[in-house]
Design a protein around this motif. Structure first.
Motif, mmCIF file in Angstrom:
data_model
loop_
_atom_site.group_PDB
_atom_site.id
_atom_site.type_symbol
_atom_site.label_atom_id
_atom_site.label_comp_id
_atom_site.label_asym_id
_atom_site.label_seq_id
_atom_site.Cartn_x
_atom_site.Cartn_y
_atom_site.Cartn_z
ATOM 1 N N ASP A 20 0.821 -1.207 0.000
ATOM 2 C CA ASP A 20 0.000 0.000 0.000
ATOM 3 C C ASP A 20 0.861 1.266 0.000
ATOM 4 N N GLU A 21 2.021 1.193 0.623
ATOM 5 C CA GLU A 21 2.907 2.362 0.706
ATOM 6 C C GLU A 21 3.716 2.567 -0.568
ATOM 7 N N THR A 22 4.258 1.481 -1.106
ATOM 8 C CA THR A 22 5.242 1.623 -2.195
ATOM 9 C C THR A 22 4.804 1.009 -3.518
ATOM 10 N N GLY A 23 3.706 0.266 -3.510
ATOM 11 C CA GLY A 23 3.250 -0.406 -4.718
ATOM 12 C C GLY A 23 3.528 -1.896 -4.649
ATOM 13 N N PHE A 24 2.579 -2.667 -5.134
ATOM 14 C CA PHE A 24 2.689 -4.125 -5.085
ATOM 15 C C PHE A 24 3.957 -4.614 -5.773
ATOM 16 N N GLU A 25 4.273 -4.039 -6.930
ATOM 17 C CA GLU A 25 5.432 -4.491 -7.700
ATOM 18 C C GLU A 25 6.754 -4.231 -6.976
ATOM 19 N N ASN A 26 6.740 -3.351 -5.980
ATOM 20 C CA ASN A 26 7.962 -3.043 -5.236
ATOM 21 C C ASN A 26 8.154 -3.916 -4.001
ATOM 22 N N VAL A 27 7.223 -4.798 -3.731
ATOM 23 C CA VAL A 27 7.376 -5.715 -2.595
ATOM 24 C C VAL A 27 8.242 -6.876 -3.057
ATOM 25 N N THR A 28 9.423 -6.935 -2.511
ATOM 26 C CA THR A 28 10.368 -8.013 -2.796
ATOM 27 C C THR A 28 10.811 -8.614 -1.468
ATOM 28 N N ALA A 101 -3.985 -4.464 -5.783
ATOM 29 C CA ALA A 101 -3.164 -5.030 -6.861
ATOM 30 C C ALA A 101 -2.867 -6.502 -6.586
ATOM 31 N N ALA A 102 -2.677 -6.850 -5.329
ATOM 32 C CA ALA A 102 -2.423 -8.252 -4.976
ATOM 33 C C ALA A 102 -3.619 -9.130 -5.328
ATOM 34 N N THR A 103 -4.832 -8.587 -5.213
ATOM 35 C CA THR A 103 -6.016 -9.393 -5.517
ATOM 36 C C THR A 103 -6.145 -9.683 -7.009
ATOM 37 N N GLN A 104 -5.375 -9.012 -7.825
ATOM 38 C CA GLN A 104 -5.499 -9.155 -9.270
ATOM 39 C C GLN A 104 -4.497 -10.141 -9.876
ATOM 40 N N ILE A 105 -3.583 -10.662 -9.068
ATOM 41 C CA ILE A 105 -2.592 -11.580 -9.639
ATOM 42 C C ILE A 105 -3.221 -12.952 -9.867
ATOM 43 N N ARG A 106 -2.621 -13.678 -10.766
ATOM 44 C CA ARG A 106 -3.080 -15.043 -11.041
ATOM 45 C C ARG A 106 -2.554 -15.961 -9.941
ATOM 46 N N VAL A 107 -3.461 -16.713 -9.346
ATOM 47 C CA VAL A 107 -3.109 -17.640 -8.273
ATOM 48 C C VAL A 107 -3.371 -19.050 -8.780
ATOM 49 N N ASP A 108 -2.479 -19.957 -8.450
ATOM 50 C CA ASP A 108 -2.601 -21.352 -8.849
ATOM 51 C C ASP A 108 -3.985 -21.888 -8.489
ATOM 52 N N GLN A 109 -4.609 -22.595 -9.413
ATOM 53 C CA GLN A 109 -5.974 -23.084 -9.222
ATOM 54 C C GLN A 109 -6.109 -24.051 -8.041
ATOM 55 N N ALA A 110 -5.067 -24.788 -7.730
ATOM 56 C CA ALA A 110 -5.123 -25.680 -6.569
ATOM 57 C C ALA A 110 -5.208 -24.858 -5.284
ATOM 58 N N VAL A 111 -4.511 -23.733 -5.235
ATOM 59 C CA VAL A 111 -4.569 -22.842 -4.075
ATOM 60 C C VAL A 111 -5.951 -22.206 -3.998
#
Length: 192
Positions: A20-28, A101-111
């Motif tokens: 939320d502070e820096t952007g989803f893509e910046n979380v490493t 943004a995290a809710t929009q990523i593709r998650v493995d169907q088994a998960v």
């Protein structure tokens, strides 16, 4: 040995706050390790890697989002329920851009299949759409319509992509009105 005080849950909570502070893509993993003052390798006792961390972020944020939506739509139906769903969705997307943004990523169907949050999302969303008399495969198509409209509007709004002087809230209400009309008048499937 895991570092005292660190856990997978604590890492994921910190990761979504950082998103939320820096952007989803910046979380490493490196950014998260710096946040906790540890080496990157210390995190691998709790998460398998960046993909695992981001999947956990998606599940946490998805659970948070659907609980807000469920609370908003409880006891409502028709246009009122659709509006409450839409408003809760939009508010979350704008208040928590990294989590959203995290809710929009593709998650493995088994998960997805084993996730209580994803089951709750289907329950609430399909429940709303069933009040419009829809069943499969129209339910899936209607979910895709709503997600596309809501995500598109929220993304454009967050990015400053609407340049016209028209009030955004007024446009949002009209979008929801149009979706309500579309759902009420869902086209019949052609017979084979």
């Amino acid at each position: 040995m895991p570092r005292a005080g660190l856990s997978a849950d604590r890492l994921v909570e910190a990761a979504v706050a950082l998103a939320d502070e820096t952007g989803f893509e910046n979380v490493t993993l490196s950014a998260l390790a710096r946040h906790f003052g540890v080496r990157d390798a210390s995190l691998y006792s709790h998460v398998k890697g960046l993909r695992d961390l981001r999947t956990r972020m998606a599940l946490l944020a998805g659970a948070d989002l659907i609980e807000r939506i469920a609370a908003a739509v409880e006891g409502r139906s028709g246009r009122d329920a659709l509006g409450a769903y839409a408003d809760a969705y939009r508010a979350y997307a704008l208040e928590h851009p990294g989590r959203y943004a995290a809710t929009q990523i593709r998650v493995d169907q088994a998960v997805v299949a084993s996730s209580p949050a994803m089951a709750r999302t289907a329950e609430v969303t399909y429940g709303l759409l069933r009040t419009y008399g829809l069943d499969e495969p129209d339910l899936t198509d209607a979910v895709r319509l709503l997600r596309s409209a809501f995500h598109g509007f929220c993304t454009l709004e967050a990015d400053g992509g609407f340049g016209a002087p028209r009030d955004l809230c007024a446009s949002w209400e009209r979008v929801v009105d149009a979706l309500h009309v579309a759902l009420e008048n869902w086209p019949a499937r052609p017979r084979p």
